[in-house]
Design an enzyme around this catalytic site. Structure first.
Site, PDB file in Angstrom:
ATOM      1  N   ASN A  69       8.538   2.185 -44.204  1.00 58.03           N
ATOM      2  CA  ASN A  69       7.132   2.495 -43.940  1.00 58.03           C
ATOM      3  C   ASN A  69       6.250   1.792 -44.962  1.00 58.03           C
ATOM      4  O   ASN A  69       6.754   1.148 -45.884  1.00 58.03           O
ATOM      5  CB  ASN A  69       6.909   4.010 -43.928  1.00 58.03           C
ATOM      6  CG  ASN A  69       7.236   4.641 -45.255  1.00 58.03           C
ATOM      7  OD1 ASN A  69       6.543   4.426 -46.248  1.00 58.03           O
ATOM      8  ND2 ASN A  69       8.320   5.405 -45.306  1.00 58.03           N
ATOM      9  N   ARG A  70       4.964   1.909 -44.805  1.00 54.03           N
ATOM     10  CA  ARG A  70       4.023   1.111 -45.597  1.00 54.03           C
ATOM     11  C   ARG A  70       3.595   1.746 -46.913  1.00 54.03           C
ATOM     12  O   ARG A  70       2.639   1.293 -47.536  1.00 54.03           O
ATOM     13  CB  ARG A  70       2.765   0.830 -44.774  1.00 54.03           C
ATOM     14  CG  ARG A  70       3.022  -0.041 -43.574  1.00 54.03           C
ATOM     15  CD  ARG A  70       1.707  -0.387 -42.888  1.00 54.03           C
ATOM     16  NE  ARG A  70       1.941  -0.990 -41.592  1.00 54.03           N
ATOM     17  CZ  ARG A  70       2.259  -2.275 -41.432  1.00 54.03           C
ATOM     18  NH1 ARG A  70       2.377  -3.063 -42.479  1.00 54.03           N
ATOM     19  NH2 ARG A  70       2.470  -2.751 -40.218  1.00 54.03           N
TER      20      ARG A  70
END
Ligand code: CTP
Ligand code: CA
Length: 247
Positions: free
Chosen positions: A34-35
């Protein structure tokens, strides 16, 4: 940023912070991730050190310098993060789901990490090759919910008559895009945490940006709005609320 000069209101407190984002392996070279940049978790660690706390930072896949004065434990997957957080907070242990009731538990756990909700149900120990055939689908299974587990462990200890179950303060983070407050309230109750920092995502805020805006929802029904500003400022508001609950 100069953080010196602040009253050491967390002196003698042990706080555990998770930061970054977990990676769930597909094969030796690929993962589902994920970011999350880890910026908010690292700001929490720096500000807690500045306020005198003993800090354990459980860091998942972050490219940031170690905060001076914090103990950093590196993890990759949600499972590794769970082990490291429970171990640092000294709850769980023995595998019997028993929260320790004593003076050695962490005073506060702040779950700023983005933990993957799912992981692939299998892992290839060799690199998956492309062939002329269509690729196999990736099947996902649920990961443990660390925040909910901390809340449940503490609730169990309380129900068994523990005088001061640990962690004394449990803080979650949530990024919501719609119905921010209603979703946040429901999540706070579901997870059994004391504070939930609900981030407003979008409009240049959130992942990877130096600024954040949020509402901190409190289990006692209160809410504190934090205007857009540096992640250190948000961190200091979180520690204000934690210190209040520890004193
Ligand atoms: N969290 C956790 N373990 C997980 C997933 C989330 O400990 N497997 C923690 C996060 O670190 C965060 C909080 O729970 O502090 C809220 O995460 P979020 O993803 O917003 O909550 P979910 O319950 O996973 O709900 P959603 O369906 O919105 O993803
Ligand atoms: Ca989630």
């Amino acid at each position: 940023r100069v953080l010196a000069g602040r009253a050491p209101d967390l002196a003698g407190r042990h706080v555990v912070i998770s930061a970054g984002g977990t990676r769930e392996a597909i094969d030796p070279v690929r993962f589902i991730g994920n970011r999350s940049s880890g910026l908010q978790g690292y700001a929490l660690a720096r500000t807690a050190v500045a306020r005198g706390a003993e800090v354990t930072l459980v860091s998942a896949n972050v490219a940031l310098p170690d905060p001076a004065g914090a103990k950093v434990v590196r993890v990759e997957s949600a499972h590794e993060l769970r082990e490291a957080v429970l171990d640092a907070a000294r709850v769980g242990g023995a595998g019997d789901g028993d929260a320790r009731v004593g003076s050695d538990g962490a005073d506060a756990v702040v779950m700023a990490a983005a933990v993957a909700d799912f992981r692939p149900d299998r892992w290839s120990d060799t690199k998956i090759k492309k062939s002329s055939a269509e690729p196999d689908p990736i099947h996902l299974v649920k990961n443990p919910d660390v925040l909910a587990e901390l809340g449940a462990l503490r609730r169990g200890a309380l129900e068994r008559g523990g005088r001061e179950p640990y962690p004394r303060v449990i803080v979650g983070f949530a990024a919501e895009t719609d119905d921010v407050l209603a979703n946040g309230r429901a999540k706070l109750a579901r997870k059994g945490c004391d504070l939930l920092v609900v981030n407003q995502v979008g409009e240049g805020l959130g992942f990877g940006t130096p600024d954040n805006a949020a509402v901190v929802l409190c289990a006692d029904g209160g809410a504190v709005e934090i205007q857009r500003g540096p992640k250190e400022d948000l961190a200091d508001v979180v520690w204000d609320l934690v210190a209040e609950r520890l004193s």
